[in-house]
Design an enzyme around this catalytic site. Sequence first.
Site, PDB file in Angstrom:
ATOM      1  N   GLU A  34       2.528   2.334  -9.211  1.00 33.33           N
ATOM      2  CA  GLU A  34       3.316   1.052  -8.410  1.00 33.33           C
ATOM      3  C   GLU A  34       2.446   0.904  -7.295  1.00 33.33           C
ATOM      4  OE1 GLU A  34       7.682   1.812 -10.053  1.00 33.33           O
ATOM      5  OE2 GLU A  34       7.304   2.599  -8.085  1.00 33.33           O
TER       6      GLU A  34
ATOM      7  N   CYS B  79       0.816  -1.006  -0.069  1.00 31.71           N
ATOM      8  CA  CYS B  79       0.604   0.716  -0.249  1.00 31.71           C
ATOM      9  C   CYS B  79       0.023   0.792  -1.696  1.00 31.71           C
ATOM     10  CB  CYS B  79       2.005   1.080  -0.134  1.00 31.71           C
ATOM     11  SG  CYS B  79       1.867   2.981  -0.492  1.00 31.71           S
TER      12      CYS B  79
ATOM     13  N   CYS C  58      -0.320  13.366  -9.791  1.00 34.70           N
ATOM     14  CA  CYS C  58      -1.054  14.243  -8.778  1.00 34.70           C
ATOM     15  C   CYS C  58      -1.299  15.507  -9.294  1.00 34.70           C
ATOM     16  CB  CYS C  58      -0.201  14.347  -7.438  1.00 34.70           C
ATOM     17  SG  CYS C  58      -1.173  14.544  -6.027  1.00 34.70           S
TER      18      CYS C  58
ATOM     19  N   CYS D 157       3.068  19.382  -3.625  1.00 36.32           N
ATOM     20  CA  CYS D 157       3.878  19.274  -2.484  1.00 36.32           C
ATOM     21  C   CYS D 157       5.324  19.403  -2.866  1.00 36.32           C
ATOM     22  CB  CYS D 157       3.545  17.965  -1.682  1.00 36.32           C
ATOM     23  SG  CYS D 157       1.809  17.851  -1.116  1.00 36.32           S
TER      24      CYS D 157
ATOM     25  N   CYS E 294       7.645  16.122  -2.364  1.00 37.87           N
ATOM     26  CA  CYS E 294       7.051  14.499  -2.961  1.00 37.87           C
ATOM     27  C   CYS E 294       7.530  14.404  -4.553  1.00 37.87           C
ATOM     28  CB  CYS E 294       5.819  14.500  -2.677  1.00 37.87           C
ATOM     29  SG  CYS E 294       4.888  13.260  -3.516  1.00 37.87           S
TER      30      CYS E 294
ATOM     31  N   CYS F 252       8.031   5.822   0.499  1.00 35.31           N
ATOM     32  CA  CYS F 252       6.966   6.897  -0.065  1.00 35.31           C
ATOM     33  C   CYS F 252       7.673   8.022  -0.878  1.00 35.31           C
ATOM     34  CB  CYS F 252       6.681   7.534   1.212  1.00 35.31           C
ATOM     35  SG  CYS F 252       5.859   6.812   2.691  1.00 35.31           S
TER      36      CYS F 252
END
Length: 409
Positions: free
Chosen positions: A130, A143, A150, A154, A157, A382
Amino acid sequence: MGATLDLSHKNSGTVPPASGVATPADAPASKINLMGLTREGMAQALRDFGLPEKQIRMRVGQLWNAIYHHGLSDFAEMTTLSKEARAKLAEAFVIARPEIVVEQKSTDGTRKWLLRLPSDKPGLPGPEVEAVYIPEEGRGTLCVSSQVGCTLTCTFCHTGTQKLVRNLTAGEIIGQIMIARDALGEWPHSGRNSSDRLLTNIVMMGMGEPLYNFDNVRDALDIVSDGEGLSLSKRRITLSTSGVVPEIVRAGEEIGSMLAISLHAVNDETRNKLVPLNKKYPIAELLEACRNYPGLSNARRITFEYVMLKGVNDSLADAKELVRLLKGIPAKINLIPFNPWPGTDYECSDWATIEKFADVVNRAGYASPVRTPRGRDIMAACGQLKSDTVKARASDRFKTEKAEASETI
Ligand code: SAH
Ligand code: SF4
């Protein structure tokens, strides 16, 4: 203008795809995507195609201008090239953006695109990422994602719960910017002059850790800042990292963008839990790398991102320690209200707590530190990227399965 493309040295009809170069989902795999190739990469692709050496510089210049200044993706529209040259180029090359699966627009003007990348697995749909556009007074920020998923985990997230599928190519990183400019009508033929641009800033804060896809991110940002292309200054591009220490100085030397560090905690014990990469590169090493970031000055500060998590990192003592830790580093502090996602145990700090935290930070001389969440109605914040789509798909599947089940009963 209109000089003919000399193709007398042309080798056999098609060329194999250069490694790491994306072709669009519907393009024959044998065509090379020119988008995302560096000038040298484009020159080499034309050379391999059989273009005589003496024409290469000029052709690269023409193509570069057509692709990045005018936003063209169809060779037929490139009137600086002869008709014959256009047809020949179209046989071997494409200029492809990722495919738009969905475009959403928030009531506050935020826009989000779900994009499908070419598939590596024949017969299966490609992975999705995205990009989010956030308009603000006098500026507009895109962004951009650097990876599908990933490798880091974290704990606050949602991208961290999604396995790394693959790195984006430089073309796919730039493709996100091209798509935003298409949608915003920002090419010269749309009549908007370059002084009132809607897309003025780029943040590498979408999905993924940009410093784990270093070469493609570097190449993409070089193209984005190229004065004869998209022409966005590196000072308007911010790369956010969770703290890949060995790559930080290299990023300063080879990328030269602004830097943001996802700090989120002021002691190793808490940061180890929030950003497990901290076990490898603890806070002291991370801040040392920041101090050594090339080109740092009061006019070129590092942004420290700090996600506000209730009862985890939001005490007044944490705020004071944050100020103490950053002493001597030209810094900005961005307090980010935590964006919850389905299944998380974390909660966003209360507004009063965020304000008290912000007061300490403000009194230490850091201005306007709280980032207001944007595009909440389309889950564009985010750490929420892609997750809603995955969720929506899951609920669609559930509905279909239920419908199918009821049919069979
Ligand atoms: N991987 C890079 C860049 C992508 S994340 C990095 O970690 O810096 C961009 C920013 O969003 C980071 O500061 C990240 O910590 C933050 N973030 C991730 N999930 C979030 C959430 N649920 N709420 C608020 N911020 C989040
Ligand atoms: Fe990856 Fe950044 Fe999310 Fe951490 S915060 S899991 S590094 S995308």
